[in-house]
Motif scaffolding. Structure first.
Motif, PDB file in Angstrom:
ATOM      1  N   LEU A   1      -1.197  -8.639 -11.132  1.00  0.00           N
ATOM      2  CA  LEU A   1      -2.650  -8.500 -11.010  1.00  0.00           C
ATOM      3  C   LEU A   1      -3.041  -7.171 -10.360  1.00  0.00           C
ATOM      4  O   LEU A   1      -4.127  -6.644 -10.593  1.00  0.00           O
ATOM      5  CB  LEU A   1      -3.145  -9.663 -10.126  1.00  0.00           C
ATOM      6  CG  LEU A   1      -4.590 -10.092 -10.156  1.00  0.00           C
ATOM      7  CD1 LEU A   1      -5.067 -10.367 -11.572  1.00  0.00           C
ATOM      8  CD2 LEU A   1      -4.762 -11.340  -9.282  1.00  0.00           C
ATOM      9  N   ALA A   2      -2.169  -6.636  -9.537  1.00  0.00           N
ATOM     10  CA  ALA A   2      -2.458  -5.378  -8.844  1.00  0.00           C
ATOM     11  C   ALA A   2      -2.067  -4.159  -9.674  1.00  0.00           C
ATOM     12  O   ALA A   2      -2.408  -3.030  -9.323  1.00  0.00           O
ATOM     13  CB  ALA A   2      -1.718  -5.341  -7.503  1.00  0.00           C
TER      14      ALA A   2
ATOM     15  N   VAL B   1      -7.104  -0.059   3.133  1.00  0.00           N
ATOM     16  CA  VAL B   1      -8.099   1.010   2.994  1.00  0.00           C
ATOM     17  C   VAL B   1      -9.374   0.641   3.766  1.00  0.00           C
ATOM     18  O   VAL B   1      -9.851   1.412   4.612  1.00  0.00           O
ATOM     19  CB  VAL B   1      -8.411   1.279   1.500  1.00  0.00           C
ATOM     20  CG1 VAL B   1      -9.445   2.401   1.373  1.00  0.00           C
ATOM     21  CG2 VAL B   1      -7.135   1.643   0.749  1.00  0.00           C
TER      22      VAL B   1
ATOM     23  N   ALA C   1      -9.230  -5.355  -2.581  1.00  0.00           N
ATOM     24  CA  ALA C   1      -8.784  -4.897  -1.249  1.00  0.00           C
ATOM     25  C   ALA C   1      -7.291  -5.078  -0.987  1.00  0.00           C
ATOM     26  O   ALA C   1      -6.724  -4.371  -0.163  1.00  0.00           O
ATOM     27  CB  ALA C   1      -9.574  -5.627  -0.163  1.00  0.00           C
TER      28      ALA C   1
ATOM     29  N   PRO D   1       0.827  -1.213   0.000  1.00  0.00           N
ATOM     30  CA  PRO D   1       0.000   0.000   0.000  1.00  0.00           C
ATOM     31  C   PRO D   1       0.861   1.263   0.000  1.00  0.00           C
ATOM     32  O   PRO D   1       1.843   1.348   0.722  1.00  0.00           O
ATOM     33  CB  PRO D   1      -0.807  -0.090   1.295  1.00  0.00           C
ATOM     34  CG  PRO D   1      -0.622  -1.465   1.807  1.00  0.00           C
ATOM     35  CD  PRO D   1       0.628  -2.026   1.211  1.00  0.00           C
TER      36      PRO D   1
ATOM     37  N   ASN E   1      -9.153   1.146  -5.404  1.00  0.00           N
ATOM     38  CA  ASN E   1      -7.861   1.544  -5.977  1.00  0.00           C
ATOM     39  C   ASN E   1      -7.517   0.408  -6.929  1.00  0.00           C
ATOM     40  O   ASN E   1      -6.808  -0.516  -6.557  1.00  0.00           O
ATOM     41  CB  ASN E   1      -6.811   1.695  -4.873  1.00  0.00           C
ATOM     42  CG  ASN E   1      -5.408   1.848  -5.449  1.00  0.00           C
ATOM     43  OD1 ASN E   1      -5.253   2.245  -6.604  1.00  0.00           O
ATOM     44  ND2 ASN E   1      -4.407   1.531  -4.648  1.00  0.00           N
ATOM     45  N   PRO E   2      -8.048   0.444  -8.154  1.00  0.00           N
ATOM     46  CA  PRO E   2      -7.891  -0.720  -9.033  1.00  0.00           C
ATOM     47  C   PRO E   2      -6.539  -0.689  -9.749  1.00  0.00           C
ATOM     48  O   PRO E   2      -5.822   0.306  -9.687  1.00  0.00           O
ATOM     49  CB  PRO E   2      -9.034  -0.522 -10.035  1.00  0.00           C
ATOM     50  CG  PRO E   2      -9.158   0.956 -10.156  1.00  0.00           C
ATOM     51  CD  PRO E   2      -8.812   1.522  -8.789  1.00  0.00           C
ATOM     52  N   PRO E   3      -6.180  -1.774 -10.438  1.00  0.00           N
ATOM     53  CA  PRO E   3      -4.968  -1.724 -11.256  1.00  0.00           C
ATOM     54  C   PRO E   3      -5.150  -0.696 -12.366  1.00  0.00           C
ATOM     55  O   PRO E   3      -6.193  -0.721 -13.036  1.00  0.00           O
ATOM     56  CB  PRO E   3      -4.861  -3.138 -11.851  1.00  0.00           C
ATOM     57  CG  PRO E   3      -6.048  -3.898 -11.389  1.00  0.00           C
ATOM     58  CD  PRO E   3      -6.897  -3.044 -10.540  1.00  0.00           C
TER      59      PRO E   3
ATOM     60  N   THR F   1      -2.358   6.481  -1.413  1.00  0.00           N
ATOM     61  CA  THR F   1      -3.693   5.876  -1.281  1.00  0.00           C
ATOM     62  C   THR F   1      -4.399   6.345  -0.010  1.00  0.00           C
ATOM     63  O   THR F   1      -5.607   6.154   0.143  1.00  0.00           O
ATOM     64  CB  THR F   1      -3.556   4.337  -1.382  1.00  0.00           C
ATOM     65  OG1 THR F   1      -2.961   4.038  -2.647  1.00  0.00           O
ATOM     66  CG2 THR F   1      -4.886   3.619  -1.293  1.00  0.00           C
TER      67      THR F   1
ATOM     68  N   ASP G   1     -11.694  -9.263  -3.610  1.00  0.00           N
ATOM     69  CA  ASP G   1     -10.494  -9.291  -4.450  1.00  0.00           C
ATOM     70  C   ASP G   1     -10.608 -10.529  -5.332  1.00  0.00           C
ATOM     71  O   ASP G   1     -11.186 -11.538  -4.917  1.00  0.00           O
ATOM     72  CB  ASP G   1      -9.197  -9.350  -3.616  1.00  0.00           C
ATOM     73  CG  ASP G   1      -8.016  -8.736  -4.359  1.00  0.00           C
ATOM     74  OD1 ASP G   1      -7.536  -7.662  -3.964  1.00  0.00           O
ATOM     75  OD2 ASP G   1      -7.598  -9.328  -5.382  1.00  0.00           O
TER      76      ASP G   1
HETATM   77  C1  LIG Z   1      -3.781  -1.542  -6.973  1.00  0.00           C
HETATM   78  S1  LIG Z   1      -4.175  -2.929  -5.976  1.00  0.00           S
HETATM   79  C2  LIG Z   1      -4.960  -2.137  -4.586  1.00  0.00           C
HETATM   80  C3  LIG Z   1      -4.882  -2.909  -3.312  1.00  0.00           C
HETATM   81  C4  LIG Z   1      -5.350  -2.135  -2.055  1.00  0.00           C
HETATM   82  N1  LIG Z   1      -6.726  -1.714  -2.162  1.00  0.00           N
HETATM   83  C5  LIG Z   1      -4.461  -0.923  -1.838  1.00  0.00           C
HETATM   84  O1  LIG Z   1      -4.899   0.201  -2.181  1.00  0.00           O
HETATM   85  O2  LIG Z   1      -3.317  -1.075  -1.359  1.00  0.00           O
HETATM   86  C6  LIG Z   1      -5.532  -3.589  -6.898  1.00  0.00           C
HETATM   87  C7  LIG Z   1      -6.179  -4.834  -6.301  1.00  0.00           C
HETATM   88  O3  LIG Z   1      -7.230  -5.234  -7.193  1.00  0.00           O
HETATM   89  C8  LIG Z   1      -7.221  -6.638  -7.313  1.00  0.00           C
HETATM   90  N2  LIG Z   1      -7.863  -6.986  -8.585  1.00  0.00           N
HETATM   91  C9  LIG Z   1      -7.305  -7.055  -9.814  1.00  0.00           C
HETATM   92  N3  LIG Z   1      -8.226  -7.419 -10.720  1.00  0.00           N
HETATM   93  C10 LIG Z   1      -9.398  -7.572 -10.045  1.00  0.00           C
HETATM   94  C11 LIG Z   1     -10.724  -7.954 -10.424  1.00  0.00           C
HETATM   95  N4  LIG Z   1     -11.023  -8.247 -11.694  1.00  0.00           N
HETATM   96  N5  LIG Z   1     -11.671  -7.992  -9.473  1.00  0.00           N
HETATM   97  C12 LIG Z   1     -11.374  -7.710  -8.176  1.00  0.00           C
HETATM   98  N6  LIG Z   1     -10.142  -7.356  -7.755  1.00  0.00           N
HETATM   99  C13 LIG Z   1      -9.165  -7.288  -8.681  1.00  0.00           C
HETATM  100  C14 LIG Z   1      -5.762  -7.035  -7.203  1.00  0.00           C
HETATM  101  O4  LIG Z   1      -5.622  -8.382  -6.808  1.00  0.00           O
HETATM  102  C15 LIG Z   1      -5.244  -6.029  -6.164  1.00  0.00           C
HETATM  103  O5  LIG Z   1      -5.350  -6.558  -4.852  1.00  0.00           O
END
Ligand SMILES: C[S@@+](CC[C@H](N)C(=O)[O-])C[C@H]1O[C@@H](n2cnc3c(N)ncnc32)[C@H](O)[C@@H]1O
Length: 288
Positions: free
Chosen positions: A215-216, A132, A127, A101, A192-194, A105, A149
């Motif tokens: 994935l993140a 968060v 998450a 994190p 906070n998506p990718p 954020t 997630d």
């Molecule tokens: C940028 S990280 C944010 C993690 C956390 N919320 C933070 O701010 O530190 C994005 C999160 O979205 C998850 N993610 C990616 N694709 C996803 C999907 N299709 N549906 C749900 N979650 C997803 C990832 O596994 C990752 O944990």
């Protein structure tokens, strides 16, 4: 070639030795990194390191510290080496399955806290460590949340962090992609998506590209895939007057606002991070 210098055995010279190695390896904050890693390796507080510069360390503490310095020289972030990251004043466990994190954020968490009504219910999509969602629940003992997630391994870390901070009884965890596992409506949806365009991932610094899970990071060809999915599904899961709050990448604001406007939302707030970039957008559904 001469062998590597043996590390000193006392706190102050050991820190100087380690910071020198990290500086040579190109780390940007060698003194801070060395101190944080020695705290972890020796189990000492910041105050103990400062007040006891001549303290003698045990052989195993020095060996553990040296191994940590070698990982940092290979550009592994300090928080990953320690397995812990501070976020909004609390410490969260970080693993290879979770994003580390970022301080930026905290802007998302603060915007969400400002919009969450009394006894509000929220949904966090993606998450990771749970930093968060857990911050919202810890700051607002009247709130309830669902955190999702697509990574079950990441959600296991969310669960551990929720227990650690005493909020597990107010947080439901669901594995699946975006809204797929979610039923019901919420006062606030946040994410906070990718958001990194796929082709840019290879250009990121090694601290990010080699250690945060793909994935993140991977937001698809233009970085905006997740926002399209969230904008398309949000209206069906919001209470009347509810809000959607999303973190965004630097320079993505106009395009992401356009995605939400096209899905029937209006922009109601935007907030900058400490670096002055617009980091967070808040939307509300346009009522007919
Ligand atoms: C940028 S990280 C944010 C993690 C956390 N919320 C933070 O701010 O530190 C994005 C999160 O979205 C998850 N993610 C990616 N694709 C996803 C999907 N299709 N549906 C749900 N979650 C997803 C990832 O596994 C990752 O944990």
């Amino acid at each position: 070639m001469p062998g590597r210098m043996m590390p000193p055995e006392r706190v102050k010279p050991l820190l100087v030795w380690a910071a020198g190695r990290l500086r040579d390896a190109g780390c940007e904050t060698p003194d801070l990194d060395a101190r944080l890693l020695l705290q972890g390796a020796a189990g000492l507080s910041r105050e103990e390191l400062i007040l006891e510069p001549d303290r003698h360390l045990a052989g195993e503490q020095i060996t553990a510290f040296e191994a940590m310095i070698a990982r940092r020289e290979a550009r592994e972030p300090v928080s990953r080496i320690r397995g812990e990251r501070e976020f909004h004043g609390r410490s969260f466990r970080v693993t290879p399955d979770t994003l580390d994190p970022r301080p930026d954020t905290e802007t998302l968490a603060e915007t969400a806290l400002a919009l969450l009504p009394k006894a509000g219910r929220f949904l966090e999509l993606g998450a990771g460590t749970g930093a968060v969602a857990i911050t919202l629940l810890a700051e607002r003992p009247d709130a309830y949340g669902i955190a999702t997630d697509v990574s079950a391994a990441a959600l296991a870390v969310t669960a551990e962090n929720a227990e650690r901070h005493g909020v597990a009884d107010r947080l439901v965890l669901l594995t699946g992609s975006w809204f797929a596992p979610v039923k019901g409506v919420f006062d606030l949806i946040l994410s906070n998506p990718p958001y990194i365009p796929a082709a840019e991932i290879a250009t990121l610094s090694p601290d990010v590209r080699c250690f945060d899970p793909r994935l993140a990071l991977d937001g698809g060809a233009d970085g905006l895939d997740a926002y399209r999915a969230i904008a398309a599904g949000a209206a069906a899961h919001l209470t009347p007057g509810g809000h959607v709050v999303v973190e965004i990448g630097a320079g993505q604001g106009l395009e992401i606002a356009a995605i939400f406007v096209a899905a029937g939302f209006r922009l109601v707030d935007q907030r900058q991070d400490l670096g002055g970039h617009i980091r967070c957008l808040a939307f509300q559904r346009v009522e007919n």
